[in-house]
Write an enzyme that holds these catalytic residues in place. Structure first.
Site, PDB file in Angstrom:
ATOM      1  N   GLU A   1     -23.032   3.804   0.674  1.00 46.40           N
ATOM      2  CA  GLU A   1     -23.314   2.476   1.238  1.00 46.40           C
ATOM      3  C   GLU A   1     -22.195   1.485   0.963  1.00 46.40           C
ATOM      4  O   GLU A   1     -21.890   0.727   1.832  1.00 46.40           O
ATOM      5  CB  GLU A   1     -24.576   2.043   0.512  1.00 46.40           C
TER       6      GLU A   1
ATOM      7  N   CYS B   1       0.853  -1.180  -0.003  1.00 46.99           N
ATOM      8  CA  CYS B   1       0.001   0.041  -0.013  1.00 46.99           C
ATOM      9  C   CYS B   1       0.944   1.374  -0.007  1.00 46.99           C
ATOM     10  O   CYS B   1       1.292   1.804   1.058  1.00 46.99           O
ATOM     11  CB  CYS B   1      -0.965  -0.089   1.182  1.00 46.99           C
TER      12      CYS B   1
END
Length: 530
Positions: free
Chosen positions: A501, A172
């Site tokens: 969501e 990452c």
């Protein structure tokens, strides 16, 4: 030295809640930039470019609209004076979510951003994406601030270095770059950044724990803890191990969120900006590479038509499961069988066609054994006993152990877990007044099931009813091999749902993963202590 202090104070003043303080600081920065741009200042080489990059970041990310506007005008003035100014290579905080959706957030989020900017001098892209859910963001930032900046067993440079080690395990580079800067700012030794072998032996000794926690936490034993706590030289204290474990699990799971939401590079970092002129076509290279263009809307409309009714089908299944629950309850034997079946099935969910992913050498120098990754429990005959939450749980065991050895952190983590698990707006896509408890529990328990963790009172048969294959592929990728996440995966699950969501789902996955890793580590520490 005095001049440098004043310069730092000017930039910091842009985070003030007092508009006149911001005005005064902004005017002094404008004058300095224009003096350098017009060749009348005595700026050392590169100083103008550094200032212009900071101005670009402020024009896009400062929570104060007046500063954003003035910075945008300042860049234009510098360009008019013949200076090549930087431009963004990314369209917004996320490659998966349109910028206009991320930036149009409410007053509570705005207030949190202003506080973060005042204390840190930045609002990073992770926070901006989390801004869809201000209650959670507040809890997250409070916990992260405590882990990195408040009193604790580990020194500030060690904390950031452990963050680098953890993020690097999943390649990452976003989080690695962020913490390399922070590490140097708190006085970290730049030699450590050459690679793990250049760091102190005490930190090198964390390599095995980092590796197992990130990829196969079920292999952790009390002997792993003993090797740190009883080392002849450079031994760790229990409190230091707890601090390190919390940091490692925090950054492994944050890497999941970063990849899962397609978080873009920071504007000031590599891949965030360029001083090159834009291409003639009017598209920058990153637009084409990220698929950000007019076709996005067409694809979205096409997907919506293909998946019409997806939400209603899911709601109907939830209703039927609830009614079935009320009518009959499965036996303990049947519940155990369903868990084992779901655990076995979760191993058959493949993350991508390409099992091998290339490791960036730039990031891999921060950890050992780059080929080591997630492996399913029973491949190659490996058997891992089921971890029963009834025998060792966060609520009854882990929470108190963390709080005892690293005061207040157990409480902060507990609030964050509860916030993610219980967060609801009682909506599903366009439907209002929906109880989503069953769906949230299925997601959380599916992730724990992939780690071998079983809740005796949960019917694992519900998972197959509520989570379709595309969603399972996405969950497994985010939780186990987040570096393999693609935009297509993000778009292929819950296609009628809103971006907010999907970010919520990523928060659930991040916290469920963190708690799963913590349970294995804390159980190993408890066994060492008893």
């Amino acid at each position: 030295m005095e001049g440098a202090r004043h310069a730092v104070a000017r930039w910091e003043a842009l985070g003030s809640r007092d508009a006149s303080s911001r005005d005064g600081a902004m005017e002094m920065i404008r004058q300095e930039v224009m003096r350098c741009a017009e060749g009348t200042g005595d700026a050392p080489g590169g100083h103008l470019n550094d200032m212009l990059v900071r101005v670009l970041v402020l024009s896009k990310r400062c929570p104060h609209a007046d500063v954003r506007e003035k910075c945008a005008r300042l860049l234009q003035s510098a360009q008019d004076a013949g200076v090549r100014v930087p431009r963004p290579l990314v369209n917004g905080p996320s490659r998966f979510i349109p910028e206009k959706e991320v930036s149009g957030l409410d007053g509570q989020t705005q207030s949190i951003f202003e506080d973060a900017f005042a204390s840190l001098g930045r609002v990073d892209n992770v926070s901006m994406v989390m801004g869809f859910h201000p209650q959670y963001l507040e809890s997250f930032l409070r916990t992260q601030h405590y882990l990195l900046q408040m009193d604790g067993p580990l020194s500030l440079p060690c904390r950031h270095y452990i963050g680098i080690m953890a993020a690097a395990r999943h390649q990452c580079s976003y989080l690695v770059n962020l913490h390399v800067n922070d590490f140097l700012q708190v006085g970290g030794d730049s030699k450590w950044l050459k690679g793990l072998e250049s760091a102190p032996r005490k930190l090198q000794a964390l390599g095995e724990l980092n590796k197992l926690l990130a990829h196969r936490p079920w292999l952790l034993t009390k002997e792993h803890m003993e090797s740190l706590l009883k080392a002849e030289e450079n031994s760790w204290s229990l409190a230091e191990v707890i601090h390190a474990v919390v940091l490692l699990t925090h950054y492994h799971s944050l890497a999941s969120f970063t990849f899962g939401c397609g978080v873009s590079p920071e504007l000031h970092g590599d891949g965030g900006h360029t001083f090159r002129a834009p291409s003639l076509s009017g598209y920058c290279v990153c637009d084409i590479a990220n698929g950000n263009g007019v076709t996005d809307d067409l694809l979205a409309n096409q997907l919506a038509m293909e998946t019409s009714g997806e939400v209603e089908v899911l709601m109907e299944r939830m209703k039927q499961l609830q009614e079935g629950r009320d009518e009959e309850e499965a036996s303990q034997e049947e519940m155990a069988t369903r868990f084992e079946r779901e655990k076995t099935e979760s191993m058959l969910v493949t993350t991508t066609e390409d099992e091998e992913s290339l490791t960036s050498s730039d990031v891999s120098r921060h950890f050992e054994d780059p080929s080591y990754g997630y492996k399913d429990f029973s491949r190659r005959g490996e058997h891992v006993p089921t971890f029963r939450v009834q025998d060792y749980s966060w609520e009854d065991h882990g929470y108190s152990l963390v709080n005892r050895l690293y005061p207040d952190v157990g409480q902060l983590l507990d609030e964050k877990f509860q916030m993610a698990y219980n967060l609801t707006y009682n909506t599903m896509a366009t439907h209002q007044g929906v109880d989503t408890t069953m769906l949230r529990r299925a997601i959380w328990n599916y992730i724990h099931c992939m780690f071998g963790i079983r809740y005796d009172d949960y019917d694992y048969g519900e998972i197959n009813e509520l989570l379709d294959r595309n969603f399972k592929v996405y969950i497994k990728t985010i939780v186990c091999s987040p570096e393999k996440t693609t935009k297509r995966m993000y778009e292929s699950f819950w296609r009628q749902f809103q971006h907010s969501e999907k970010v919520h789902v990523n928060l659930l996955m991040m916290e469920a993963r963190m708690q799963a890793e913590l349970l294995y580590a804390l159980r190993a520490i408890t066994r060492y202590m008893t």
